[in-house]
Design an enzyme around this catalytic site. Structure first.
Site, short mmCIF file in Angstrom:
data_model
loop_
_atom_site.label_atom_id
_atom_site.label_comp_id
_atom_site.label_asym_id
_atom_site.label_seq_id
_atom_site.Cartn_x
_atom_site.Cartn_y
_atom_site.Cartn_z
CG HIS A 281 -2.10 0.89 1.06
ND1 HIS A 281 -2.02 2.25 1.18
CD2 HIS A 281 -3.38 0.59 0.73
CE1 HIS A 281 -3.22 2.76 0.95
NE2 HIS A 281 -4.06 1.79 0.67
CG ASP A 335 -8.55 -4.82 -2.37
OD1 ASP A 335 -9.73 -4.64 -2.01
OD2 ASP A 335 -7.96 -4.06 -3.16
N1 ACO Z 1 3.96 -7.85 -3.99
C1 ACO Z 1 5.30 -7.86 -4.16
N2 ACO Z 1 6.05 -6.75 -4.21
C2 ACO Z 1 5.42 -5.58 -4.05
C3 ACO Z 1 4.03 -5.49 -3.83
C4 ACO Z 1 3.30 -6.68 -3.82
N3 ACO Z 1 1.99 -6.68 -3.65
N4 ACO Z 1 3.68 -4.20 -3.71
C5 ACO Z 1 4.80 -3.50 -3.83
N5 ACO Z 1 5.86 -4.32 -4.03
C6 ACO Z 1 7.24 -3.94 -4.22
C7 ACO Z 1 7.48 -3.51 -5.66
O1 ACO Z 1 7.84 -4.62 -6.47
C8 ACO Z 1 8.58 -2.50 -5.50
O2 ACO Z 1 9.79 -3.20 -5.28
P1 ACO Z 1 11.18 -2.63 -5.85
O3 ACO Z 1 11.39 -1.31 -5.13
O4 ACO Z 1 12.16 -3.67 -5.49
O5 ACO Z 1 10.99 -2.45 -7.32
C9 ACO Z 1 8.23 -1.80 -4.20
O6 ACO Z 1 7.51 -2.76 -3.44
C10 ACO Z 1 7.37 -0.56 -4.40
O7 ACO Z 1 6.24 -0.95 -5.18
P2 ACO Z 1 5.36 0.05 -6.02
O8 ACO Z 1 4.49 -0.73 -6.95
O9 ACO Z 1 6.25 1.12 -6.60
O10 ACO Z 1 4.52 0.71 -4.84
P3 ACO Z 1 3.31 1.68 -5.04
O11 ACO Z 1 3.20 2.47 -3.82
O12 ACO Z 1 3.44 2.40 -6.34
O13 ACO Z 1 2.07 0.68 -5.23
C11 ACO Z 1 0.31 -0.78 -4.80
C12 ACO Z 1 1.14 0.39 -4.26
C13 ACO Z 1 -0.20 -0.44 -6.21
C14 ACO Z 1 -0.88 -1.02 -3.91
C15 ACO Z 1 1.21 -2.04 -4.86
O14 ACO Z 1 1.62 -2.40 -3.56
C16 ACO Z 1 0.53 -3.21 -5.55
O15 ACO Z 1 0.54 -3.30 -6.78
N6 ACO Z 1 -0.11 -4.14 -4.76
C17 ACO Z 1 -0.80 -5.26 -5.34
C18 ACO Z 1 -2.17 -4.84 -5.82
C19 ACO Z 1 -3.13 -4.55 -4.69
O16 ACO Z 1 -3.26 -5.31 -3.74
N7 ACO Z 1 -3.83 -3.41 -4.81
C20 ACO Z 1 -4.81 -2.98 -3.83
C21 ACO Z 1 -4.31 -1.83 -3.04
S1 ACO Z 1 -5.49 -1.33 -1.81
C22 ACO Z 1 -6.64 -0.51 -2.70
O17 ACO Z 1 -6.38 0.10 -3.69
C23 ACO Z 1 -8.02 -0.60 -2.30
#
Ligand code: ACO
Length: 398
Positions: A281, A335
């Site tokens: 998140h 979620d």
């Molecule tokens: N699984 C594995 N690695 C992850 C995850 C995950 N769910 N989320 C983030 N990371 C890692 C990324 O790979 C990245 O790693 P790196 O720095 O080595 O490249 C780092 O953490 C940062 O990730 P970002 O995607 O840049 O983080 P951001 O803040 O942009 O994204 C998000 C947040 C979109 C929620 C992300 O965590 C994600 O895609 N989660 C999975 C989808 C999800 O569950 N969405 C629901 C969110 S809650 C809601 O919207 C109601």
């Protein structure tokens, strides 16, 4: 009705139009960039705390109802007994949708995603209530009531229609959440199921400037109507990085199959840089407080109606992920457990995100109101990296 006396815009401060940004520094995803003042929702991402208008989410989920929470979010204060009664009654009176909307839903392909059907039907409300009087308190109140009342009806109607049945009309003597579950199944829900569902709506009602709420505020900032505001937010919520993740969590748990395979799945996913759905998140560096409450709801439902076999898979995955993703601040988000709760309530998987929208409409409307209270149209900058000026070439010379 004394809404005129309420402070609609609690928390919003007047905008200083002279504060102009001159240094362009790109912040992908606008991470850490404040784009508004707000008094609606406070998140503490390091302590895992979430308050709506100052009230902790855990207390609201325990003691409030969804409609009371919606009132709090939109008008800034908890309603008095009379205000709540009137609000509940008004919402109840506006649950039905025009036969034209039902006919429109019948024209949609049954294979289409219910979020697309919801986005189109939410936008279509603007055709029925086209007077755009966003500075008139009565128009605002009516729009709030209509959107909160009709969105569940439209979600349930599409579900019936795609199964080949006629939509089930709202049942007047049922409270808000029970009525939605009734419109899905034509059976009055078990009281525990109805209460858990109502509490889920409270948990999902608001979460500051997430993507869909930002979308709502951008749309609101053009002074368009609230139906367009909500329709744009529904479209944004649908994506798998946002509300759509709750569907993908169940697919992922089914792919893992059994708790003993959680570790292998996680290692492979990390190696392939595949995201674990329902984890991570932008705001939280600890477990999302809503995930903890939803997990409790899931256990409450399982003890009454039997366990979901995927729950143990989810627990195993969470346990494995603590050591492998925890150090990066990646923990279960809202979620992760919501799908298991909705599944136990008999809600089809592709309705999980529309159910999220039924609830989040309260937050979107609160932000719509707040945006209008101190509006300036959103118009960010870009850093241009395209071609320099060049000469147009006639077709035969390209
Ligand atoms: N699984 C594995 N690695 C992850 C995850 C995950 N769910 N989320 C983030 N990371 C890692 C990324 O790979 C990245 O790693 P790196 O720095 O080595 O490249 C780092 O953490 C940062 O990730 P970002 O995607 O840049 O983080 P951001 O803040 O942009 O994204 C998000 C947040 C979109 C929620 C992300 O965590 C994600 O895609 N989660 C999975 C989808 C999800 O569950 N969405 C629901 C969110 S809650 C809601 O919207 C109601």
């Amino acid at each position: 009705f004394p809404i005129e006396q309420k402070n609609y815009f609690a928390g919003a401060k007047a905008i200083d139009n002279k504060q102009k940004t001159t240094n362009l520094v790109l912040k992908p995803g606008l991470e850490g960039v404040p784009v508004t003042n707000s008094g609606i929702c406070e998140i503490n991402g390091t302590e895992g705390k979430l308050n709506y208008r100052g009230y902790p989410i855990s207390e609201l989920a325990q003691k409030s109802s969804f409609l009371e929470t919606a009132f709090l979010l939109i008008w800034g204060e908890l309603p008095t007994e009379n205000e709540l009664k009137k609000f509940e009654k008004d919402v109840q009176m506006h649950r039905r949708v025009s036969f034209r909307i039902r006919d429109m839903l019948k024209c949609f392909p049954e294979s289409g995603h219910p979020m697309d059907a919801l986005q189109a039907s939410a936008a279509s409300l603007g055709l029925f209530y086209s007077r755009r009087a966003i500075d008139d308190p009565k128009y605002i109140y009516d729009a709030v009531v209509r959107l909160i009342a009709k969105i569940p009806t439209m979600v349930a109607a599409f579900e019936q229609i795609r199964k080949g049945d006629d939509p089930i009309q709202p049942q007047d003597d049922l409270p808000y959440s029970s009525n939605f579950l009734y419109m899905l199944t034509e059976r009055e829900p078990n009281p525990l199921a109805a209460r858990v569902f109502d509490r889920c709506l409270i948990l999902h009602a608001e979460h500051s400037l997430n993507a869909s709420t930002f979308s709502a505020r951008v749309t609101a900032s053009t002074l368009t109507d609230p139906y367009a505001v909500v329709a744009s937010a529904v479209g944004t919520l649908a994506g798998p990085l946002h509300g759509g993740a709750n569907e993908d969590v169940i697919a992922m748990l089914e792919e893992i199959e059994t708790p003993d395979k959680a570790s292998l799945f996680l290692n492979e996913a990390i190696a392939k840089k595949r995201k674990i759905m329902g984890f991570g998140h932008r705001e939280y560096r600890v477990k999302d407080p809503r995930a903890t409450i939803l997990q409790d709801f899931a256990e409450e439902l399982f003890s009454e109606f039997g366990k979901d076999e995927m729950y143990e898979v989810a627990q195993a995955l969470e346990e494995e992920a603590i050591s492998k993703l925890g150090p990066k601040g990646i923990f279960p988000n809202v979620d992760f457990y919501s799908g298991l709760v909705y599944r136990k309530l008999g809600i089809p998987r592709d309705l999980f995100t529309p159910v999220f929208a039924i609830s989040r409409v309260a937050g979107w409307l609160a932000h719509w109101r707040e945006q209008l209270g101190a509006n300036r149209i959103f118009r960010p900058s870009q850093i241009y990296e395209g071609a320099k000026v060049r000469n147009w070439q006639p077709l035969e010379r390209r």
